[in-house]
Design a protein around this motif. Structure first.
Motif: not given
Length: 385
Positions: A193-222
């Motif tokens: 299939s082809v995309i005749p009219d791509p999304c202007p935000e992602c140019a047809g990729e379906g994804r964009v770059r973004s910065r996000r926050s993640i809370t990470v739990t570090i286990p004891a003993g690493v």
């Protein structure tokens, strides 16, 4: 007289189509001129190919079983420019194992790549665990098209070149007849299939770059170099596909007092020679003292120095090392004693030391020489091995 195609492939007359294909693929791998330089390999390869062409076609096989020769007596139908020829995909299957299945259109949704980040922690955080909030620059699903890649009000259309198959057939004439090969469609790149009219935000990729926050739990003993896997926290794939994983590689900062080896902690304590000779005790700060909110009783540990302790000796304090990453309990704290000799003494101190030397008959001590007598620095080195 027609060739016995069953004997050529080495199968019984009641063999199933799958058994016939399996036998052909095995022989094709053995006899193909590119891999077999025997003088008769090329002729035998042609024979098994003709046999497969007959037995893999229901009508030709039926004609042969009734005593006829569907190849016109000499196999010209397959090699002399007959109307049907044979499918080169079966030969490709013999060497590349595609099992005769067509590739078909591939999905626009692909799994995203994994990502690797390095996380700096101090020794106490590595030992007892901690929680960190990290910033990640990665690909996320486009919220405008929700991963489809198409602009609002539009949708992908079936490719007119491959008609949705994702690949196109190429036919080439050769000594073996009409060779048909399959390649990804150049118009839709195999998607069907082809995309005749791509999304202007992602140019047809379906994804964009973004910065996000993640809370990470570090286990004891690493420890240094330990990798923590965060499933699904990597970048989102093309077409809004599932996200890959995020790996955090732990980098432990150097501690001003303690050194770590496995689940053991090491440190040094300097004592005056009088304390080492007479024996003493003192309170040492523990690694827990670096952790906010630790009870006062856990911030120090008592070190008992026996009378006559020599410089370079190691005193072990049980269960004050690093908690084990896998398994219960924790290691030990190894305290190395370094006895300091005073470099400056007054007259009274000199007199007292001379009196002590006289009492111990050490006014003219004999030097102990030999490789079996280790000095202070050798003892310190051995203690850390």
């Amino acid at each position: 007289m027609a060739q016995d195609y069953y004997a050529t492939l080495g199968v019984a007359r009641e063999a199933t189509p799958e058994e016939i294909k399996k036998a052909y693929r095995k022989l094709a791998r053995q006899l193909h001129p590119d891999v077999n330089d025997a003088p008769d390999a090329s002729d035998r390869f042609k024979e098994v190919t003709v046999a497969y062409e007959v037995l893999s076609d229901a009508e030709k096989r039926s004609m042969f079983d009734r005593g006829g020769d569907p190849m016109g007596g000499g196999g010209r139908g397959g090699f002399g420019g007959g109307a049907q020829g044979f499918n080169f995909d079966d030969i490709m299957d013999a060497f590349f194992g595609q099992n005769g299945q067509q590739r078909g259109p591939r999905s626009r949704q692909q799994r995203g790549q994994d990502a690797l980040l390095r996380l700096d922690v101090d020794l106490a955080e590595a030992a007892f665990g901690a929680t960190h909030e990290i910033k990640v620059d990665t690909a996320v699903t486009c919220t405008t098209c929700e991963g489809s890649g198409a602009a609002n009000g539009s949708q992908p259309e079936t490719c007119r070149t491959c008609h949705g198959h994702g690949d196109v057939q190429h036919v080439q004439r050769s000594l073996l007849g009409d060779i048909r090969t399959s390649r990804p469609c150049p118009t839709c790149h195999g998607f069907g299939s082809v995309i005749p009219d791509p999304c202007p935000e992602c140019a047809g990729e379906g994804r964009v770059r973004s910065r996000r926050s993640i809370t990470v739990t570090i286990p004891a003993g690493v420890d240094q170099g330990t990798r923590i896997q965060l499933g699904g926290e990597g970048e989102v794939g093309p077409g809004g596909g599932p996200a890959g994983d995020l790996y955090l590689e732990i980098n432990v900062a150097r501690h001003p007092v303690f050194q770590r080896k496995g689940d053991q902690l090491f440190c040094q304590v300097s004592l005056p020679m009088t304390a080492a000779a007479l024996g003493t005790h003192l309170d040492l700060p523990t690694l827990e003292a670096d952790v906010a909110g630790t009870d006062e009783a856990d911030r120090t540990v008592r070190l008992d120095v026996a009378s006559g302790t020599q410089s370079g000796e190691t005193i072990t304090i049980k269960n004050f090392g690093v908690p084990r990453l896998r398994g219960p309990g924790r290691g030990d704290l190894k305290v190395q004693v370094v006895v300091e000799t005073p470099s400056r003494i007054d007259e009274q101190q000199r007199a007292l030391l001379e009196q002590l030397a006289s009492l111990r008959d050490e006014e003219r001590p004999e030097a102990l020489m030999g490789t079996h007598h280790k000095g202070v620095f050798h003892k310190i080195k051995d203690a850390f091995k």
